[in-house]
Scaffold this motif. Sequence first.
Motif, short mmCIF file in Angstrom:
data_model
loop_
_atom_site.label_atom_id
_atom_site.label_comp_id
_atom_site.label_asym_id
_atom_site.label_seq_id
_atom_site.Cartn_x
_atom_site.Cartn_y
_atom_site.Cartn_z
N HIS A 4 1.11 -0.97 0.03
CA HIS A 4 0.22 -0.27 0.10
C HIS A 4 0.97 1.47 -0.28
O HIS A 4 0.28 2.37 -0.62
N GLN A 19 -4.95 -10.75 1.58
CA GLN A 19 -5.48 -9.64 1.22
C GLN A 19 -6.65 -10.18 0.15
O GLN A 19 -7.77 -9.10 0.32
N GLU A 22 -9.47 -10.97 2.25
CA GLU A 22 -10.12 -9.73 3.22
C GLU A 22 -10.56 -8.39 2.14
O GLU A 22 -12.16 -8.03 2.57
N LEU A 23 -10.81 -8.43 1.10
CA LEU A 23 -10.98 -7.28 0.35
C LEU A 23 -12.00 -7.27 -0.32
O LEU A 23 -12.73 -6.71 -1.09
N ALA A 324 -11.46 -1.61 -4.02
CA ALA A 324 -11.58 -1.99 -2.00
C ALA A 324 -10.28 -1.33 -1.69
O ALA A 324 -9.90 -0.64 -0.97
N ALA A 325 -8.69 -2.09 -2.39
CA ALA A 325 -7.89 -1.77 -2.01
C ALA A 325 -7.69 -0.15 -1.87
O ALA A 325 -7.05 0.48 -0.90
N LYS A 328 -9.62 1.36 0.88
CA LYS A 328 -8.59 1.74 2.01
C LYS A 328 -8.22 1.58 1.87
O LYS A 328 -8.03 2.57 3.75
N HIS A 331 -8.70 5.65 2.99
CA HIS A 331 -9.74 5.97 4.97
C HIS A 331 -8.52 5.46 5.87
O HIS A 331 -9.14 5.33 7.38
N ARG A 332 -7.24 5.14 5.51
CA ARG A 332 -6.28 5.16 6.58
C ARG A 332 -6.01 6.39 6.88
O ARG A 332 -6.30 7.62 6.63
#
Length: 332
Positions: A4, A19, A22-23, A324-325, A328, A331-332
Amino acid sequence: MTEHDDHAAGGPLYLSRAQVAELLDTDAAIASQRAAFTALGDGTAELPGKIMHPSRFDDSVVFAYLARLSADTGAVAKIGSVNPGNAAAGLPTIHAVINALDPVTGQLAAVMDGTAVTTLRTAAASAVAFDALATADSAELGLLGSGTQALAHARAVVRVRELRSVRVWSPDPGRRAHAAQRLAAELGVAVKAVDTAEEAVAGLPMVAACTLSATPVVRGEWLAPGCTVVSVGSFEPTRSEVDAEVVRRAAAVVVDDPETAAEHAGPVVEALRDGRLTREDLIPLGGVLTGRHTARTRPEDIVFYNSVGLGIQDAAAAWAVIDAARAKGAHR
Protein backbone atom coordinates in the motif's frame (compact mmCIF):
# COMPACT_ATOMS: atom_id res chain seq x y z
CA MET A 1 7.65 -0.57 2.35
CA THR A 2 4.30 -2.35 2.12
CA GLU A 3 2.33 -2.82 -1.08
CA HIS A 4 0.00 0.00 0.00
CA ASP A 5 2.93 2.34 0.69
CA ASP A 6 4.31 1.51 -2.73
CA HIS A 7 0.96 2.31 -4.35
CA ALA A 8 0.73 5.57 -2.43
CA ALA A 9 4.12 6.46 -3.91
CA GLY A 10 2.72 5.90 -7.39
CA GLY A 11 3.53 2.22 -7.90
CA PRO A 12 1.22 -0.72 -8.50
CA LEU A 13 -0.63 -2.67 -5.83
CA TYR A 14 0.78 -6.08 -4.86
CA LEU A 15 -1.91 -8.16 -3.20
CA SER A 16 -1.49 -11.56 -1.57
CA ARG A 17 -4.08 -14.31 -1.41
CA ALA A 18 -5.07 -13.28 2.11
CA GLN A 19 -5.43 -9.64 1.09
CA VAL A 20 -7.59 -10.53 -1.91
CA ALA A 21 -9.87 -12.62 0.30
CA GLU A 22 -10.13 -9.74 2.79
CA LEU A 23 -10.94 -7.16 0.11
CA LEU A 24 -13.40 -9.26 -1.91
CA ASP A 25 -16.14 -10.71 0.27
CA THR A 26 -18.81 -13.01 -1.14
CA ASP A 27 -21.40 -10.30 -1.73
CA ALA A 28 -18.85 -8.09 -3.52
CA ALA A 29 -17.76 -11.05 -5.61
CA ILE A 30 -21.36 -11.76 -6.61
CA ALA A 31 -21.89 -8.11 -7.55
CA SER A 32 -18.73 -8.21 -9.69
CA GLN A 33 -19.93 -11.28 -11.56
CA ARG A 34 -23.37 -9.82 -12.14
CA ALA A 35 -21.60 -6.81 -13.66
CA ALA A 36 -19.37 -9.06 -15.78
CA PHE A 37 -22.19 -11.05 -17.32
CA THR A 38 -24.41 -8.01 -17.73
CA ALA A 39 -21.61 -6.35 -19.72
CA LEU A 40 -21.33 -9.48 -21.84
CA GLY A 41 -25.07 -9.46 -22.39
CA ASP A 42 -24.99 -5.80 -23.38
CA GLY A 43 -22.07 -6.41 -25.75
CA THR A 44 -19.89 -3.79 -24.06
CA ALA A 45 -17.15 -6.04 -22.67
CA GLU A 46 -13.96 -6.97 -24.51
CA LEU A 47 -13.28 -10.72 -24.42
CA PRO A 48 -10.54 -12.26 -26.59
CA GLY A 49 -10.47 -16.06 -26.81
CA LYS A 50 -8.90 -17.86 -23.88
CA ILE A 51 -6.08 -20.40 -23.98
CA MET A 52 -6.37 -23.81 -22.30
CA HIS A 53 -3.31 -25.96 -23.01
CA PRO A 54 -3.08 -29.54 -21.63
CA SER A 55 0.49 -30.42 -20.69
CA ARG A 56 2.30 -33.20 -22.52
CA PHE A 57 4.29 -33.91 -19.34
CA ASP A 58 1.54 -34.59 -16.80
CA ASP A 59 -2.19 -34.09 -16.19
CA SER A 60 -1.91 -30.34 -15.63
CA VAL A 61 -3.46 -27.66 -17.82
CA VAL A 62 -1.97 -24.20 -18.32
CA PHE A 63 -4.38 -21.37 -19.07
CA ALA A 64 -4.30 -17.71 -20.05
CA TYR A 65 -7.21 -15.24 -19.99
CA LEU A 66 -7.39 -11.66 -21.22
CA ALA A 67 -10.34 -9.27 -20.92
CA ARG A 68 -11.48 -5.72 -20.30
CA LEU A 69 -14.74 -4.94 -18.54
CA SER A 70 -15.20 -1.28 -19.41
CA ALA A 71 -13.55 1.99 -20.42
CA ASP A 72 -13.08 2.83 -16.75
CA THR A 73 -11.24 -0.39 -15.97
CA GLY A 74 -8.08 -1.47 -17.74
CA ALA A 75 -7.16 -4.79 -19.31
CA VAL A 76 -6.69 -7.77 -17.00
CA ALA A 77 -4.56 -10.81 -17.79
CA LYS A 78 -4.54 -14.06 -15.80
CA ILE A 79 -2.13 -16.94 -16.24
CA GLY A 80 -2.18 -20.13 -14.21
CA SER A 81 -2.48 -23.87 -14.14
CA VAL A 82 -4.87 -26.62 -13.10
CA ASN A 83 -3.15 -29.44 -11.20
CA PRO A 84 -5.67 -32.17 -10.32
CA GLY A 85 -3.18 -34.03 -8.13
CA ASN A 86 -3.21 -31.16 -5.63
CA ALA A 87 -6.59 -32.27 -4.28
CA ALA A 88 -5.08 -35.35 -2.64
CA ALA A 89 -2.63 -33.10 -0.80
CA GLY A 90 -5.38 -30.76 0.37
CA LEU A 91 -4.18 -27.96 -1.91
CA PRO A 92 -6.23 -25.86 -4.35
CA THR A 93 -6.16 -27.43 -7.79
CA ILE A 94 -5.98 -24.03 -9.50
CA HIS A 95 -3.15 -21.52 -9.02
CA ALA A 96 -2.82 -18.27 -10.92
CA VAL A 97 -1.53 -14.71 -10.95
CA ILE A 98 -3.40 -11.66 -12.26
CA ASN A 99 -2.00 -8.46 -13.76
CA ALA A 100 -4.24 -5.41 -14.16
CA LEU A 101 -3.32 -2.41 -16.32
CA ASP A 102 -4.30 1.21 -15.93
CA PRO A 103 -7.22 2.04 -18.29
CA VAL A 104 -5.60 5.26 -19.55
CA THR A 105 -1.84 4.73 -19.57
CA GLY A 106 -1.61 0.94 -19.71
CA GLN A 107 0.82 1.02 -16.79
CA LEU A 108 0.75 -1.84 -14.33
CA ALA A 109 -1.96 -1.04 -11.78
CA ALA A 110 -1.93 -4.23 -9.73
CA VAL A 111 -0.53 -7.71 -9.38
CA MET A 112 -2.60 -10.07 -7.26
CA ASP A 113 -2.96 -13.69 -6.33
CA GLY A 114 -5.21 -15.24 -8.94
CA THR A 115 -6.09 -18.35 -6.96
CA ALA A 116 -8.28 -16.46 -4.50
CA VAL A 117 -9.84 -14.43 -7.33
CA THR A 118 -10.61 -17.59 -9.33
CA THR A 119 -12.20 -19.36 -6.37
CA LEU A 120 -14.34 -16.38 -5.40
CA ARG A 121 -15.44 -15.32 -8.87
CA THR A 122 -16.26 -18.88 -10.00
CA ALA A 123 -18.53 -19.55 -7.04
CA ALA A 124 -20.02 -16.05 -7.25
CA ALA A 125 -20.86 -16.53 -10.92
CA SER A 126 -22.61 -19.79 -10.09
CA ALA A 127 -24.63 -17.93 -7.46
CA VAL A 128 -25.61 -15.39 -10.12
CA ALA A 129 -26.63 -18.28 -12.37
CA PHE A 130 -28.68 -19.98 -9.66
CA ASP A 131 -30.34 -16.67 -8.84
CA ALA A 132 -31.30 -16.15 -12.49
CA LEU A 133 -32.20 -19.74 -13.35
CA ALA A 134 -33.44 -21.59 -10.25
CA THR A 135 -37.02 -21.38 -9.03
CA ALA A 136 -37.56 -18.73 -6.36
CA ASP A 137 -38.41 -21.30 -3.69
CA SER A 138 -35.29 -23.45 -4.23
CA ALA A 139 -33.89 -24.02 -0.75
CA GLU A 140 -31.88 -27.26 -0.96
CA LEU A 141 -28.48 -27.71 -2.59
CA GLY A 142 -26.72 -30.86 -3.74
CA LEU A 143 -22.95 -30.39 -3.79
CA LEU A 144 -20.65 -32.67 -5.77
CA GLY A 145 -17.12 -32.14 -4.50
CA SER A 146 -15.64 -31.27 -1.11
CA GLY A 147 -12.67 -29.11 -2.05
CA THR A 148 -12.01 -25.38 -2.11
CA GLN A 149 -14.41 -24.66 -4.96
CA ALA A 150 -17.25 -26.74 -3.57
CA LEU A 151 -17.07 -24.97 -0.21
CA ALA A 152 -17.00 -21.60 -1.94
CA HIS A 153 -20.11 -22.54 -3.91
CA ALA A 154 -22.12 -23.29 -0.78
CA ARG A 155 -21.03 -19.98 0.76
CA ALA A 156 -22.08 -18.12 -2.38
CA VAL A 157 -25.40 -19.87 -3.03
CA VAL A 158 -26.59 -19.15 0.51
CA ARG A 159 -26.31 -15.43 -0.34
CA VAL A 160 -28.94 -15.73 -3.13
CA ARG A 161 -31.24 -18.43 -1.72
CA GLU A 162 -32.37 -19.13 1.85
CA LEU A 163 -30.94 -22.63 2.09
CA ARG A 164 -32.58 -25.13 4.43
CA SER A 165 -30.14 -27.94 3.75
CA VAL A 166 -27.10 -29.06 1.78
CA ARG A 167 -26.02 -32.56 0.80
CA VAL A 168 -22.32 -33.13 0.08
CA TRP A 169 -20.70 -36.00 -1.78
CA SER A 170 -17.14 -36.61 -2.89
CA PRO A 171 -15.23 -39.88 -3.33
CA ASP A 172 -13.31 -39.57 -0.02
CA PRO A 173 -15.59 -40.23 3.00
CA GLY A 174 -13.30 -38.32 5.37
CA ARG A 175 -13.10 -35.22 3.20
CA ARG A 176 -16.83 -35.04 2.57
CA ALA A 177 -17.56 -35.48 6.27
CA HIS A 178 -15.12 -32.70 7.13
CA ALA A 179 -16.64 -30.44 4.45
CA ALA A 180 -20.15 -31.06 5.81
CA GLN A 181 -19.09 -30.23 9.36
CA ARG A 182 -17.32 -27.07 8.25
CA LEU A 183 -20.22 -25.81 6.14
CA ALA A 184 -22.78 -26.56 8.84
CA ALA A 185 -20.77 -24.49 11.31
CA GLU A 186 -20.23 -21.62 8.85
CA LEU A 187 -23.67 -21.42 7.24
CA GLY A 188 -25.92 -22.36 10.13
CA VAL A 189 -27.92 -24.81 8.00
CA ALA A 190 -28.26 -28.58 8.00
CA VAL A 191 -25.42 -30.11 5.97
CA LYS A 192 -25.17 -33.86 5.45
CA ALA A 193 -22.36 -35.90 3.92
CA VAL A 194 -23.92 -38.66 1.81
CA ASP A 195 -22.52 -41.94 0.51
CA THR A 196 -23.33 -41.64 -3.20
CA ALA A 197 -23.52 -38.98 -5.87
CA GLU A 198 -27.11 -40.02 -6.58
CA GLU A 199 -28.09 -39.33 -2.98
CA ALA A 200 -26.55 -35.86 -3.26
CA VAL A 201 -28.62 -35.07 -6.36
CA ALA A 202 -31.93 -36.95 -6.24
CA GLY A 203 -34.99 -34.85 -5.50
CA LEU A 204 -33.15 -31.55 -5.01
CA PRO A 205 -33.93 -28.25 -6.79
CA MET A 206 -30.29 -27.10 -7.09
CA VAL A 207 -27.16 -29.11 -7.90
CA ALA A 208 -23.60 -27.79 -8.14
CA ALA A 209 -20.90 -30.02 -9.61
CA CYS A 210 -17.48 -28.75 -8.53
CA THR A 211 -15.11 -31.59 -9.40
CA LEU A 212 -12.29 -32.30 -11.80
CA SER A 213 -13.87 -35.57 -12.90
CA ALA A 214 -13.40 -36.46 -16.55
CA THR A 215 -16.46 -38.74 -16.35
CA PRO A 216 -20.01 -37.89 -15.22
CA VAL A 217 -20.81 -37.53 -11.54
CA VAL A 218 -24.33 -36.22 -12.26
CA ARG A 219 -26.76 -38.36 -14.24
CA GLY A 220 -29.88 -36.99 -15.86
CA GLU A 221 -32.06 -39.82 -14.62
CA TRP A 222 -31.52 -38.61 -11.04
CA LEU A 223 -32.80 -35.09 -11.61
CA ALA A 224 -36.10 -33.95 -10.17
CA PRO A 225 -38.43 -31.77 -12.26
CA GLY A 226 -37.50 -28.12 -11.82
CA CYS A 227 -33.87 -28.85 -10.97
CA THR A 228 -31.15 -26.35 -11.89
CA VAL A 229 -27.76 -28.00 -12.46
CA VAL A 230 -24.54 -25.98 -12.48
CA SER A 231 -21.26 -27.53 -13.62
CA VAL A 232 -17.94 -25.71 -13.24
CA GLY A 233 -15.61 -28.69 -13.71
CA SER A 234 -16.52 -29.36 -17.35
CA PHE A 235 -14.09 -26.72 -18.61
CA GLU A 236 -12.26 -28.83 -21.21
CA PRO A 237 -13.59 -30.88 -24.13
CA THR A 238 -12.38 -34.02 -22.32
CA ARG A 239 -14.15 -33.25 -19.03
CA SER A 240 -17.85 -33.95 -18.51
CA GLU A 241 -19.22 -33.82 -14.98
CA VAL A 242 -22.74 -34.47 -16.31
CA ASP A 243 -23.91 -37.19 -18.67
CA ALA A 244 -25.70 -36.82 -21.99
CA GLU A 245 -29.06 -37.38 -20.30
CA VAL A 246 -28.67 -34.13 -18.33
CA VAL A 247 -28.31 -32.23 -21.59
CA ARG A 248 -31.15 -34.19 -23.21
CA ARG A 249 -33.56 -33.50 -20.33
CA ALA A 250 -32.64 -29.83 -20.02
CA ALA A 251 -35.31 -27.44 -21.29
CA ALA A 252 -32.53 -24.85 -21.52
CA VAL A 253 -28.74 -25.18 -21.81
CA VAL A 254 -27.17 -21.97 -20.50
CA VAL A 255 -23.47 -21.17 -20.84
CA ASP A 256 -21.17 -18.34 -19.83
CA ASP A 257 -20.35 -17.65 -23.49
CA PRO A 258 -21.66 -19.71 -26.44
CA GLU A 259 -18.54 -19.40 -28.58
CA THR A 260 -16.24 -20.39 -25.71
CA ALA A 261 -18.53 -23.19 -24.54
CA ALA A 262 -18.69 -24.68 -28.03
CA GLU A 263 -14.92 -25.14 -27.92
CA HIS A 264 -14.26 -25.94 -24.27
CA ALA A 265 -17.31 -27.27 -22.37
CA GLY A 266 -17.17 -31.06 -22.48
CA PRO A 267 -20.92 -31.85 -22.36
CA VAL A 268 -21.66 -29.07 -24.86
CA VAL A 269 -18.88 -30.10 -27.25
CA GLU A 270 -20.17 -33.67 -27.18
CA ALA A 271 -23.81 -32.66 -27.72
CA LEU A 272 -22.88 -30.38 -30.63
CA ARG A 273 -20.79 -33.11 -32.21
CA ASP A 274 -23.60 -35.65 -31.88
CA GLY A 275 -26.26 -33.25 -33.18
CA ARG A 276 -28.20 -33.14 -29.91
CA LEU A 277 -27.57 -29.38 -29.70
CA THR A 278 -26.91 -26.60 -32.17
CA ARG A 279 -25.02 -23.41 -31.36
CA GLU A 280 -28.34 -21.58 -31.54
CA ASP A 281 -29.54 -23.70 -28.61
CA LEU A 282 -26.84 -22.29 -26.31
CA ILE A 283 -28.25 -19.49 -24.15
CA PRO A 284 -25.74 -16.97 -22.78
CA LEU A 285 -26.10 -16.18 -19.09
CA GLY A 286 -25.55 -12.50 -19.85
CA GLY A 287 -28.49 -12.62 -22.23
CA VAL A 288 -30.71 -13.98 -19.46
CA LEU A 289 -29.58 -11.24 -17.07
CA THR A 290 -30.30 -8.50 -19.60
CA GLY A 291 -33.64 -9.97 -20.67
CA ARG A 292 -32.53 -10.70 -24.22
CA HIS A 293 -32.94 -14.45 -23.70
CA THR A 294 -35.25 -16.65 -21.66
CA ALA A 295 -34.11 -19.88 -20.02
CA ARG A 296 -36.67 -21.24 -17.57
CA THR A 297 -40.23 -20.94 -18.84
CA ARG A 298 -41.97 -23.33 -16.41
CA PRO A 299 -41.36 -24.31 -12.78
CA GLU A 300 -40.87 -27.94 -13.79
CA ASP A 301 -38.19 -27.18 -16.40
CA ILE A 302 -34.75 -28.69 -15.84
CA VAL A 303 -32.09 -26.07 -16.57
CA PHE A 304 -28.41 -26.85 -17.10
CA TYR A 305 -25.68 -24.21 -16.76
CA ASN A 306 -22.17 -25.13 -17.93
CA SER A 307 -19.46 -22.66 -16.97
CA VAL A 308 -15.91 -22.94 -18.28
CA GLY A 309 -14.76 -19.61 -16.86
CA LEU A 310 -14.07 -16.38 -18.72
CA GLY A 311 -11.50 -13.63 -18.53
CA ILE A 312 -14.26 -11.07 -18.08
CA GLN A 313 -15.03 -12.66 -14.72
CA ASP A 314 -11.43 -12.11 -13.63
CA ALA A 315 -11.48 -8.54 -14.96
CA ALA A 316 -14.59 -7.65 -12.99
CA ALA A 317 -13.39 -9.32 -9.81
CA ALA A 318 -9.85 -7.90 -10.06
CA TRP A 319 -11.09 -4.34 -10.42
CA ALA A 320 -13.47 -4.83 -7.50
CA VAL A 321 -10.40 -5.83 -5.47
CA ILE A 322 -8.41 -2.83 -6.73
CA ASP A 323 -11.24 -0.39 -5.96
CA ALA A 324 -11.61 -1.86 -2.47
CA ALA A 325 -7.86 -1.64 -1.85
CA ARG A 326 -7.74 1.99 -2.99
CA ALA A 327 -10.75 2.88 -0.86
CA LYS A 328 -9.16 1.21 2.14
CA GLY A 329 -5.91 3.08 1.56
CA ALA A 330 -7.72 6.39 1.19
CA HIS A 331 -9.43 5.96 4.55
CA ARG A 332 -6.29 5.16 6.51
